[in-house]
Design a protein around this motif. Structure first.
Motif, short mmCIF file in Angstrom:
data_model
loop_
_atom_site.label_atom_id
_atom_site.label_comp_id
_atom_site.label_asym_id
_atom_site.label_seq_id
_atom_site.Cartn_x
_atom_site.Cartn_y
_atom_site.Cartn_z
N ALA A 50 22.14 14.94 63.76
CA ALA A 50 22.91 16.03 64.37
C ALA A 50 24.02 16.39 63.41
O ALA A 50 24.77 15.51 62.97
CB ALA A 50 23.48 15.59 65.72
N HIS A 51 24.09 17.66 63.08
CA HIS A 51 25.12 18.12 62.15
C HIS A 51 26.32 18.58 62.96
O HIS A 51 26.35 19.71 63.43
CB HIS A 51 24.56 19.25 61.28
CG HIS A 51 25.52 19.70 60.24
ND1 HIS A 51 25.54 19.17 58.97
CD2 HIS A 51 26.53 20.60 60.28
CE1 HIS A 51 26.50 19.73 58.27
NE2 HIS A 51 27.12 20.61 59.04
N ILE A 52 27.31 17.72 63.12
CA ILE A 52 28.49 18.02 63.93
C ILE A 52 29.69 17.96 63.01
O ILE A 52 30.20 16.88 62.70
CB ILE A 52 28.66 16.99 65.08
CG1 ILE A 52 27.35 16.75 65.83
CG2 ILE A 52 29.80 17.42 66.02
CD1 ILE A 52 26.88 17.89 66.66
N ASP A 53 30.16 19.10 62.56
CA ASP A 53 31.22 19.10 61.54
C ASP A 53 32.41 19.97 61.91
O ASP A 53 33.16 20.39 61.02
CB ASP A 53 30.64 19.52 60.18
CG ASP A 53 30.22 20.98 60.14
OD1 ASP A 53 30.20 21.63 61.21
OD2 ASP A 53 29.90 21.47 59.04
N ASN A 54 32.58 20.26 63.20
CA ASN A 54 33.81 20.95 63.59
C ASN A 54 34.82 19.92 64.09
O ASN A 54 34.46 18.85 64.60
CB ASN A 54 33.52 22.01 64.66
CG ASN A 54 33.14 21.42 65.99
OD1 ASN A 54 33.98 20.92 66.73
ND2 ASN A 54 31.84 21.47 66.31
N HIS A 56 36.77 19.82 66.50
CA HIS A 56 36.87 19.56 67.94
C HIS A 56 35.92 18.46 68.40
O HIS A 56 36.15 17.82 69.41
CB HIS A 56 36.55 20.84 68.73
CG HIS A 56 37.38 22.01 68.32
ND1 HIS A 56 38.72 22.10 68.60
CD2 HIS A 56 37.07 23.14 67.63
CE1 HIS A 56 39.20 23.24 68.13
NE2 HIS A 56 38.22 23.89 67.53
N GLU A 57 34.82 18.30 67.70
CA GLU A 57 33.78 17.39 68.18
C GLU A 57 33.44 16.26 67.22
O GLU A 57 32.78 15.28 67.61
CB GLU A 57 32.50 18.18 68.48
CG GLU A 57 32.67 19.23 69.56
CD GLU A 57 31.47 20.16 69.72
OE1 GLU A 57 31.29 20.70 70.82
OE2 GLU A 57 30.73 20.37 68.71
N PHE A 61 31.98 12.56 68.48
CA PHE A 61 30.56 12.28 68.29
C PHE A 61 30.36 11.07 67.39
O PHE A 61 29.38 10.32 67.58
CB PHE A 61 29.87 13.52 67.69
CG PHE A 61 28.38 13.48 67.80
CD1 PHE A 61 27.76 13.81 68.99
CD2 PHE A 61 27.58 13.10 66.72
CE1 PHE A 61 26.37 13.78 69.11
CE2 PHE A 61 26.20 13.06 66.83
CZ PHE A 61 25.59 13.40 68.02
#
Lengths: 283, 283, 283
Positions: A50-54, A56-57, A61
């Motif tokens: 999962a590419h989660i790079d903001n 806020h998250e 994560f």
């Protein structure tokens, strides 16, 4: 004498089995060039991503991921803040994380970012030789994403980085890996093989970093995880070269081979060799 | 009895013909993992695509597009503002738009974004089962981009979302689609087929969302557009699996098959079946 | 009479040799759709690439690059600032740079960005016909990334842009290129060939822009560099079409062909023809 913590073929085969059995979830914070290919590499090899790079998250994560990759390929102010959040959260929660210091050395802003991220103690660092040398503060001009130095020249720098990380690798025609054990000793592993086509396809290095994060989630030690990822890639790329006629068909065959490689193939093709990094460095 | 508004093979074949004849222009606001593959899927299938996701242009362009896709895969503050601008403009101008709620449920920030976007009434919502369940506020942990639930379990949630959208689908080994008609009735469609390789290639789900936006631009009803996209993908992926030996060659064969599938192939391979969602939900 | 500065087959073959011998480093500031494919095109063709598009590093890196590509495909406020920094630095340091005005015309914000970037005098401009016409301020509706105009219709606009750039090309089924020489004269070149599959694969145009930046780093004149990139692409895509059965396999074969094309193949397949743009325009 081989260090007792040096990964063996049995260790690497067991890690491959564990990857396929557990399908670890990687959180990637990677660059826009590699994001797609890296995810395909992970899915083909047996992990998920999962590419989660903001900002806020990214931190929240990271606490739930199996492993985290932070790749400095195309940072901006927003993703740089997310890198810090993810690294801090992974560190606090005991989640293994990988630093891939793309372009460190020649590019001053990200060189500072990388130095800051070392505070959160990456489990593993993977880079080209010039990047490893620069990250260790030993000079070296990275000329962007190319690796001007032979990987062996990065061994002293990789050892120096073991004050910040549990395992470090320098990629090149032959890869050099070093790792600490709990008693202050250091094990080294040299991995040959691979393919001359790898530098002709973008994101093969970056996606290796992602695969390291996946293996760290399932391997008993950081050095085994690091070595298992390097070996999986070396064997798959060797097979891919035999089944392709240029960089386009190589990339396709590479994804197929990452998927089809089994432990028998791994055992018969892997070219790993222990070396004694500390003695070499100090003598 | 099959609901009179349930799409038939004739409807799906006509939609494919319309797609090829009209080459609708999709505006995609999608994540950095899927941007390239999604565009290639649209071009291969017979549509065109422009990725316009900055806040300065997203709204204005949406008024001119054939259909708009908003995909929450890798949002940041800038693209989130563009999502709102595009959704509002599409809604105001009567342009069909698709919401793909990637990662909604497990990731709180984007879960809020998705809830806000529902105000602009997406024409269709497409997601994995866990995302559909989470978007409907019925719990479910999405574990990133994986789909932990069987798609059938999402049917009650998909029906609940019909208060916000005209058609909703939950992707899985079998896809479940529901759509409202003008009289308060609900039609349901089950689409089987596809390939076990789809989850091994990233962005196959995201690009399906883009293809839904393309079909909405040419189909007589939202449910037909949604069903035509799902069927095109199911048939093409089935063909691709027959012509590949791993996820790399599957992705290549998939693009080829999206391009070569014609209405005869669609009719002979499509596995669609009506179901009665409301009755099932209420009994 | 052919203008004495019109590129010849000898010039194009020499440029290909120079590319392979020198492996120029391109700095790309491109969109998220094309970033991966563009890098693979450059690596396959014989160049290297670093995607450096943050405002902290874009200007400094441009001073060290062989050539710079600025592509307006998916700008935001952050990358727009980096475009300006890179263009200014390239201009000041005498580094060749390419402007690819994706979507200019139909999209007002980026149309302003492109006009501002012209101040830094791109070495070459490459676009679709409608984009070239719009950039020259001569109207034209770009409908996103499609090219509604035949490339020949863009010749007067391409000539007008020679007040801002040394060489300009308009891509289409046949490409038209114009370039200034030191004496105020203008040379024109028509390049046929290519493949009808090119518009079915995203980023083939954007990656051509990157290849132009690579060739500008090694070619004796901007027009030769521009023509060498167009010809390399035309020949490779022609070969790829012969070895593929759809857009997926075409893209793979295209990368292979960019890699394997040699000067003999280039000489035997290139379809270049001089034309007299100024006379045609004025008469």
């Amino acid at each position: 004498m081989t260090h007792p913590n040096t990964p063996t073929l049995d260790d690497l085969a067991a890690a491959l089995d564990a990857l396929r059995a557990q399908t670890p979830l990687v959180q990637s914070l990677t660059n826009i060039v590699s994001a797609n290919f890296l995810t395909n590499v992970l899915l083909a090899a047996g992990a998920s991503n999962a590419h989660i790079d903001n900002v806020h998250e990214a931190g929240g994560f990271a606490r739930l991921a199996g492993g985290v990759l932070i790749n400095l390929g195309t940072p901006d102010d927003g993703t740089a803040a997310a890198f810090t959040a993810a690294a801090e959260a992974a560190h606090d929660a005991g989640i293994p994380w990988v630093l891939d210091p793309v372009g460190v050395g020649g590019l001053p802003w990200r060189t500072g970012l990388a130095a800051d991220l070392l505070k959160y103690r990456p489990t593993a660092i993977r880079g080209n030789a010039s990047e490893i040398i620069a990250l260790a503060g030993r000079g070296g001009d990275t000329r962007g994403v190319d690796s001007a130095d032979e990987a062996a020249a990065a061994i002293p720098s990789a050892l120096a980085l073991l004050t910040h990380a549990d395992a470090v690798s320098a990629s090149g025609p032959v890869d050099y890996l070093v790792g600490r054990d709990g008693n202050g000793g250091v094990a080294g592993l040299r991995i040959a093989g691979g393919s001359a086509m790898l530098p002709r396809v973008t994101s093969t290095g970056c996606s290796l970093g992602g695969l390291v994060a996946a293996y760290l989630a399932v391997a008993p030690t950081p050095l085994i995880g690091l070595a298992a990822a390097h070996t999986h890639v070396a064997v798959a790329s060797e097979i891919a070269e035999e089944n392709s006629s240029g960089p386009g068909s190589f990339a396709v065959a590479y994804l197929d081979a990452l998927f089809t490689v089994d432990t028998d193939t791994l055992r018969s093709r892997a070219r790993i060799e222990a070396f004694h990094p500390v003695e070499k460095d100090e003598n």
